[in-house]
Design a protein around this motif. Structure first.
Motif, PDB file in Angstrom:
ATOM      1  N   ASP A   1     -47.840  63.522 -21.357  1.00 48.99           N
ATOM      2  CA  ASP A   1     -47.306  63.340 -22.714  1.00 48.99           C
ATOM      3  C   ASP A   1     -47.176  64.671 -23.447  1.00 48.99           C
ATOM      4  O   ASP A   1     -46.187  64.908 -24.158  1.00 48.99           O
ATOM      5  CB  ASP A   1     -48.202  62.397 -23.516  1.00 48.99           C
ATOM      6  CG  ASP A   1     -48.155  60.963 -23.008  1.00 48.99           C
ATOM      7  OD1 ASP A   1     -47.190  60.617 -22.300  1.00 48.99           O
ATOM      8  OD2 ASP A   1     -49.092  60.197 -23.311  1.00 48.99           O
ATOM      9  N   LYS A   2     -48.156  65.526 -23.269  1.00 49.57           N
ATOM     10  CA  LYS A   2     -48.123  66.804 -23.972  1.00 49.57           C
ATOM     11  C   LYS A   2     -47.020  67.708 -23.417  1.00 49.57           C
ATOM     12  O   LYS A   2     -46.379  68.452 -24.173  1.00 49.57           O
ATOM     13  CB  LYS A   2     -49.492  67.493 -23.905  1.00 49.57           C
ATOM     14  CG  LYS A   2     -50.522  66.821 -24.815  1.00 49.57           C
ATOM     15  CD  LYS A   2     -51.797  67.609 -24.930  1.00 49.57           C
ATOM     16  CE  LYS A   2     -52.747  66.953 -25.934  1.00 49.57           C
ATOM     17  NZ  LYS A   2     -52.245  67.050 -27.327  1.00 49.57           N
TER      18      LYS A   2
ATOM     19  N   PHE B   1     -43.895  66.540 -25.001  1.00 43.72           N
ATOM     20  CA  PHE B   1     -43.854  66.917 -26.415  1.00 43.72           C
ATOM     21  C   PHE B   1     -43.446  68.378 -26.580  1.00 43.72           C
ATOM     22  O   PHE B   1     -42.553  68.706 -27.376  1.00 43.72           O
ATOM     23  CB  PHE B   1     -45.220  66.675 -27.059  1.00 43.72           C
ATOM     24  CG  PHE B   1     -45.300  67.131 -28.490  1.00 43.72           C
ATOM     25  CD1 PHE B   1     -44.844  66.325 -29.516  1.00 43.72           C
ATOM     26  CD2 PHE B   1     -45.824  68.381 -28.806  1.00 43.72           C
ATOM     27  CE1 PHE B   1     -44.902  66.750 -30.836  1.00 43.72           C
ATOM     28  CE2 PHE B   1     -45.889  68.816 -30.120  1.00 43.72           C
ATOM     29  CZ  PHE B   1     -45.427  67.998 -31.138  1.00 43.72           C
ATOM     30  N   TYR B   2     -44.085  69.265 -25.826  1.00 46.70           N
ATOM     31  CA  TYR B   2     -43.802  70.691 -25.999  1.00 46.70           C
ATOM     32  C   TYR B   2     -42.463  71.095 -25.391  1.00 46.70           C
ATOM     33  O   TYR B   2     -41.825  72.045 -25.859  1.00 46.70           O
ATOM     34  CB  TYR B   2     -44.951  71.537 -25.445  1.00 46.70           C
ATOM     35  CG  TYR B   2     -46.162  71.457 -26.334  1.00 46.70           C
ATOM     36  CD1 TYR B   2     -46.122  71.952 -27.633  1.00 46.70           C
ATOM     37  CD2 TYR B   2     -47.330  70.835 -25.904  1.00 46.70           C
ATOM     38  CE1 TYR B   2     -47.213  71.845 -28.478  1.00 46.70           C
ATOM     39  CE2 TYR B   2     -48.430  70.733 -26.744  1.00 46.70           C
ATOM     40  CZ  TYR B   2     -48.362  71.236 -28.028  1.00 46.70           C
ATOM     41  OH  TYR B   2     -49.444  71.122 -28.865  1.00 46.70           O
TER      42      TYR B   2
ATOM     43  N   LYS C   1     -39.839  69.195 -25.608  1.00 47.85           N
ATOM     44  CA  LYS C   1     -38.910  68.828 -26.683  1.00 47.85           C
ATOM     45  C   LYS C   1     -38.977  69.838 -27.824  1.00 47.85           C
ATOM     46  O   LYS C   1     -37.948  70.236 -28.376  1.00 47.85           O
ATOM     47  CB  LYS C   1     -39.234  67.433 -27.214  1.00 47.85           C
ATOM     48  CG  LYS C   1     -38.271  66.951 -28.301  1.00 47.85           C
ATOM     49  CD  LYS C   1     -38.621  65.569 -28.797  1.00 47.85           C
ATOM     50  CE  LYS C   1     -37.589  65.074 -29.802  1.00 47.85           C
ATOM     51  NZ  LYS C   1     -37.430  65.982 -30.960  1.00 47.85           N
ATOM     52  N   GLU C   2     -40.196  70.249 -28.181  1.00 49.85           N
ATOM     53  CA  GLU C   2     -40.359  71.243 -29.247  1.00 49.85           C
ATOM     54  C   GLU C   2     -39.637  72.533 -28.877  1.00 49.85           C
ATOM     55  O   GLU C   2     -38.968  73.150 -29.719  1.00 49.85           O
ATOM     56  CB  GLU C   2     -41.846  71.521 -29.477  1.00 49.85           C
ATOM     57  CG  GLU C   2     -42.153  72.550 -30.553  1.00 49.85           C
ATOM     58  CD  GLU C   2     -41.873  72.075 -31.960  1.00 49.85           C
ATOM     59  OE1 GLU C   2     -41.918  72.911 -32.886  1.00 49.85           O
ATOM     60  OE2 GLU C   2     -41.590  70.869 -32.153  1.00 49.85           O
TER      61      GLU C   2
END
Length: 279
Positions: free
Chosen positions: A266-267, A270-271, A273-274
């Motif tokens: 998940d992380k 997330f990163y 996408k960031e």
């Protein structure tokens, strides 16, 4: 008790100068940080200095930096203008120290980045900001995915580096937007803007930070760390079934290896996408 040799105005200027560097994510040397922290402790723990602080905040000149910084922070909490009391001064002192601590963490990151960039080069040979998952997870098996003391030690170091990256990212992004509130406030009351405004605005969030060690660089490091950690824990799922204590998002959790793996999946998403959202 008031120290007759303690210069309140000079000490507040030191604090303001250091805080302004911290706000811009410019590294401060240890002597500057120690001097500012010592001054904060002395001022916040001596009620005799309260009126001098109030006068300094409201006077003209270089004191604007510390006053407007503190006023914005206070307004965010209370929705009202700064009214100085001993309790308020103590609270502001804790905020000042928090920003200085962020700078110390940022400098830890700078030191660690140079080390881990060499490790990342083994798994991400191309100098690209487009980070993908490791297709061959066995690449990390020897260094991070083996059930040996050496491998576990390397895995622990990488996880701690990732935690440092996450800590910086969580405060660096809001600080970037906060600093422009500070610039607007200062412009409205003084008619002037710091010379750094145009430079920071031109570089944007992606280029926010000192030199090469920008917000984008920290996000890239977080993304690469997650990719390796995800691969390592995928390998370890079959080798380690017992639960382990891990800290994620500031909370200590008792997790299985599979649960840790899912968190890093998940992380990474997330990163990634960031990173993709950064210009």
């Amino acid at each position: 008790m008031e120290d007759q040799n303690f210069d309140v105005d000079a000490s507040l200027k030191i604090i303001g100068d250091v805080l302004y560097k911290c706000l811009r994510y410019e590294p401060c040397d240890s002597a500057e940080i120690d001097s500012a922290l010592s001054a904060i402790e002395t001022i916040s723990n001596n009620p005799e200095y309260l009126r001098q602080c109030e006068f300094y905040f409201k006077s003209s000149g270089g004191s604007y930096i510390l006053f407007y910084f503190s006023n914005i922070i206070y307004n965010l909490k209370t929705k009202s203008d700064l009214v100085l009391s001993q309790d308020v001064l103590k609270w502001l002192a804790s905020v000042w120290k928090n920003f200085i601590q962020r700078n110390k963490t940022y400098q830890v990151y700078i030191q660690l980045h140079d080390k881990f960039s060499q490790i990342f080069a083994k798994y991400f040979p191309e100098d690209s900001t487009f980070i993908t998952r490791l297709n061959n997870i066995n690449l990390v098996s020897e260094q991070f995915g083996a059930s040996t003391p050496e491998s576990e030690a390397e895995l622990d170091k990488l996880e701690k580096f990732f935690q440092v990256c996450e800590e910086i990212i969580s405060v660096m992004k809001p600080t970037f937007y906060f600093i422009f509130d500070f610039f607007r406030e200062m412009k409205a009351f003084t008619g002037e803007s710091p010379k750094e405004v145009e430079f920071i605005e031109k570089r944007g969030l992606s280029g926010f930070g000192s030199g090469f060690y920008t917000y984008k660089t920290v996000v890239i490091d977080a993304c690469k760390s997650c990719a390796i950690l995800e691969a390592a824990y995928l390998l370890l799922k079959k080798k380690k079934t017992s639960r382990q204590f891990r800290i994620f998002d500031g909370k200590k959790k008792f997790l299985t290896t599979s649960e840790i793996y899912e968190i890093y999946v998940d992380k990474f998403n997330f990163y990634k996408k960031e990173l993709g959202d950064l210009k």
